[in-house]
Enzyme design. Structure first.
Site, PDB file in Angstrom:
ATOM      1  N   SER A 164       0.839  -1.189   0.000  1.00 55.28           N
ATOM      2  CA  SER A 164       0.000   0.000   0.000  1.00 55.28           C
ATOM      3  C   SER A 164       0.888   1.258   0.000  1.00 55.28           C
ATOM      4  O   SER A 164       1.752   1.400  -0.864  1.00 55.28           O
ATOM      5  CB  SER A 164      -0.957  -0.047   1.201  1.00 55.28           C
ATOM      6  OG  SER A 164      -2.013   0.854   1.048  1.00 55.28           O
ATOM      7  N   ASP A 245      -9.583  -4.890  -5.105  1.00 57.07           N
ATOM      8  CA  ASP A 245      -8.977  -3.722  -4.457  1.00 57.07           C
ATOM      9  C   ASP A 245      -9.220  -2.479  -5.317  1.00 57.07           C
ATOM     10  O   ASP A 245      -8.918  -2.468  -6.511  1.00 57.07           O
ATOM     11  CB  ASP A 245      -7.466  -3.980  -4.294  1.00 57.07           C
ATOM     12  CG  ASP A 245      -6.753  -2.889  -3.527  1.00 57.07           C
ATOM     13  OD1 ASP A 245      -7.402  -1.918  -3.080  1.00 57.07           O
ATOM     14  OD2 ASP A 245      -5.517  -3.005  -3.382  1.00 57.07           O
ATOM     15  N   HIS A 277      -7.903  -5.478  -0.644  1.00 49.71           N
ATOM     16  CA  HIS A 277      -6.658  -4.817  -0.270  1.00 49.71           C
ATOM     17  C   HIS A 277      -5.987  -5.495   0.932  1.00 49.71           C
ATOM     18  O   HIS A 277      -6.621  -5.718   1.966  1.00 49.71           O
ATOM     19  CB  HIS A 277      -6.962  -3.352   0.052  1.00 49.71           C
ATOM     20  CG  HIS A 277      -5.755  -2.483   0.151  1.00 49.71           C
ATOM     21  ND1 HIS A 277      -4.873  -2.302  -0.888  1.00 49.71           N
ATOM     22  CD2 HIS A 277      -5.274  -1.728   1.175  1.00 49.71           C
ATOM     23  CE1 HIS A 277      -3.922  -1.469  -0.517  1.00 49.71           C
ATOM     24  NE2 HIS A 277      -4.127  -1.128   0.735  1.00 49.71           N
TER      25      HIS A 277
END
Length: 304
Positions: A164, A245, A277
């Site tokens: 991320s 995601d 995610h």
């Protein structure tokens, strides 16, 4: 004086900011002390890279057989995600991710600690990550300040891993490593469900990074605007996205940016079908998480 209840900024699921300046982190995970994992034998310890910052990083060491001939292991440098404003190298999520990776590869890992926004506005996190990388690089000749890195790490086999927002930071380190001709042999970069900015400004990033537009014209936030991208200091990148995601298009865009650039390295791509995610952080024992771990281990151990 009573704390203010008036909210000035609300960015779920990350943070809420009140009029009196108080920051509430909406997603908190317990921190764990350094330990020896009873199942795998992986040991961990904390190090303070810069006393001025008082930010801890954590080193993970796989079980070492004292009867076996000494061997040097690859090094995984891990940067946690969390929107630049939550997360820690010391929490249960990081331990759950790195323990099987360190044990099964096997490898040594350093989980980088960095100051969180908004108390420490971006680009503080970028500076902290690069400072930690330089501290690790001070071990390149085997005489750095940490004995685990000196004794057990093959500094010619270094891999950057981030998820991320941490993937954004890991990419930044890779570019800086190329620009600054590091003494570490960075063999690869793994970006897991990466965050990069897009054309539409990101309101939370604008708050966390007041000097930035929060959009894809910022070279730190999006490599498509980085004139130094071609200098990225590793020959291989693995880009991993998740099918469900909302950040998937950004990972795909990152892959395409690398392929179109003058960087000249090899891009590998993997999609986690049916997953959202960073699913592997919250269900590391699932079959799909185990499959992802095996892909990461294969990437690190691949002889090129």
């Amino acid at each position: 004086m009573a704390s203010s209840t008036e909210i000035t900024h609300d960015f779920p699921p990350f943070i809420r900011v009140y009029k009196d300046g108080r920051v509430e982190r909406l997603f908190a995970t317990p921190r764990l002390p350094p330990s020896t994992d009873p199942v795998t034998g992986v040991q961990s310890k904390d190090v303070v890279i810069s006393p001025d910052l008082d930010v801890k990083s954590r080193i993970f060491l796989p079980k070492i057989d004292p009867e076996a001939p000494p061997q040097k292991l690859p090094l995984i440098i891990y940067v946690h995600g969390g929107g630049f404003c939550i997360g820690s190298p010391l929490n249960i999520v990081t331990q759950g991710f790195l323990t099987p990776l360190v044990s099964q590869t096997p490898a040594v890992a350093v989980a980088i600690g960095y100051r969180l926004a908004p108390e420490h506005p971006l680009p503080a996190a970028y500076h902290d990550c690069w400072e930690t990388f330089q501290w690790i690089a001070s071990h390149a000749d085997g005489s750095g300040p940490d004995s685990w890195i000196n004794n057990y790490v093959d500094t010619s086999r270094v891999f950057l891993v981030g998820e991320s927002a941490g993937a954004n930071l890991a990419h930044y380190i890779a570019v800086q490593a190329g620009i600054n001709k590091t003494k570490l042999g960075v063999r690869g970069l793994i970006t897991l469900h990466p965050y990069f900015s897009q054309k539409e400004p990101d309101k939370m990033i604008q708050f966390l990074y007041p000097a930035s537009s929060g959009s894809d014209d910022d070279p730190k936030l999006n490599p498509c605007s980085d004139p130094d991208l071609e200098k990225m200091g590793c020959p291989r990148v693995l880009v991993v996205v998740a099918e469900r995601d909302k950040l998937k298009p950004r990972g795909v865009g990152y892959k395409e940016t690398l392929e179109k650039s003058k960087w000249g390295g090899k891009v590998e791509f993997m999609e986690n079908e049916g997953e959202d995610h960073v699913f592997y952080l919250f269900n590391p024992s699932s079959e799909k998480a185990k499959g992802l771990f095996q892909a990461l281990i294969s990437f690190v151990n691949q002889v090129v």
